[in-house]
Design a protein around this motif. Structure first.
Motif, mmCIF file in Angstrom:
data_model
loop_
_atom_site.group_PDB
_atom_site.id
_atom_site.type_symbol
_atom_site.label_atom_id
_atom_site.label_comp_id
_atom_site.label_asym_id
_atom_site.label_seq_id
_atom_site.Cartn_x
_atom_site.Cartn_y
_atom_site.Cartn_z
ATOM 1 N N ARG A 48 0.829 -1.209 0.000
ATOM 2 C CA ARG A 48 0.000 0.000 0.000
ATOM 3 C C ARG A 48 0.868 1.267 0.000
ATOM 4 N N GLN A 49 1.985 1.222 0.722
ATOM 5 C CA GLN A 49 2.883 2.380 0.754
ATOM 6 C C GLN A 49 3.556 2.608 -0.595
ATOM 7 N N MET A 50 3.821 1.509 -1.307
ATOM 8 C CA MET A 50 4.582 1.605 -2.551
ATOM 9 C C MET A 50 3.728 1.669 -3.811
ATOM 10 N N GLY A 51 2.432 1.470 -3.687
ATOM 11 C CA GLY A 51 1.618 1.492 -4.898
ATOM 12 C C GLY A 51 0.241 0.926 -4.677
ATOM 13 N N TYR A 52 -0.206 0.112 -5.641
ATOM 14 C CA TYR A 52 -1.569 -0.399 -5.664
ATOM 15 C C TYR A 52 -1.582 -1.899 -5.876
ATOM 16 N N CYS A 53 -2.576 -2.557 -5.282
ATOM 17 C CA CYS A 53 -2.742 -4.005 -5.415
ATOM 18 C C CYS A 53 -3.930 -4.318 -6.312
ATOM 19 N N VAL A 54 -3.682 -5.163 -7.285
ATOM 20 C CA VAL A 54 -4.727 -5.671 -8.165
ATOM 21 C C VAL A 54 -4.906 -7.146 -7.835
ATOM 22 N N PHE A 55 -6.092 -7.488 -7.340
ATOM 23 C CA PHE A 55 -6.407 -8.880 -6.989
ATOM 24 C C PHE A 55 -7.028 -9.566 -8.191
ATOM 25 N N LEU A 56 -6.365 -10.616 -8.676
ATOM 26 C CA LEU A 56 -6.886 -11.435 -9.762
ATOM 27 C C LEU A 56 -7.711 -12.538 -9.114
ATOM 28 N N ASP A 57 -9.013 -12.337 -9.150
ATOM 29 C CA ASP A 57 -9.951 -13.182 -8.418
ATOM 30 C C ASP A 57 -10.514 -14.263 -9.319
#
Length: 181
Positions: free
Chosen positions: A104-113
């Protein structure tokens, strides 16, 4: 289509972290988007292996999962000095709460669900996966990790019934639309 799970204000290093269960296509997606947008991509599992001088399976066998998770966090932390990476994360990266905070500090998370059954079809050899002891164990692991992925996710992409190419285009559109690629 992708869904926003959190705000899109700029963060830290502007990395994009792809998270999800084994077989979701995280590495393929990071590589595809890297080629499409001339952006560097890395894989946290490969970083751990390089830094440790051993395979993940070897680390698990000789030093245990706890040591692997420490090495994984160290590899993730090392990305703070980089900019604009596409990062394929190991399936268990969300097992360590501080990893979620680092991402979260370094960028964004994309969850491949995706579905558990889809993941099992993509995995060629369960024996090569050190944290899988059996199909039943893998199913319990999936059920344990899915809420962690959802908690970590800024964006969610439903990959069920989609090819890697389709997922690449969906992610590209979603991230471009938000100025993140």
């Amino acid at each position: 289509m992708g869904t926003l799970a959190d705000g899109t204000g700029k963060r830290g290093c502007d990395h994009i972290f792809f998270i999800g269960f084994l077989g979701a296509g995280k590495s393929t997606l990071a590589r595809n988007l890297g080629r499409m947008f001339n952006r560097r991509y890395v894989d946290t599992d490969r970083l751990v292996e390089r830094r440790a001088g051993a395979s993940i399976k070897g680390i698990f066998r000789r030093e245990g999962e706890e040591r692997f998770r420490e090495l994984e966090t160290a590899a993730l932390s090392s990305l703070a000095s980089e900019r604009s990476l596409l990062v394929s994360c190991g399936g268990g990266i969300v097992e360590t709460a501080s990893n979620i905070e680092l991402m979260r500090q370094m960028g964004y998370c994309v969850f491949l669900d995706g579905d558990f059954e889809d993941s099992m079809r993509q995995i060629r050899s369960l024996a090569a996966r050190p944290d899988f002891k059996s199909i039943e164990h893998a199913k319990r692991l999936y059920e344990h990790r899915r809420p962690l992925y959802l908690e970590a996710a800024d964006f969610l992409v439903d990959i069920r019934g989609r090819s890697f190419k389709e997922v690449s285009y969906i992610c590209a559109d979603m991230l471009l639309e938000r100025g993140l690629l």
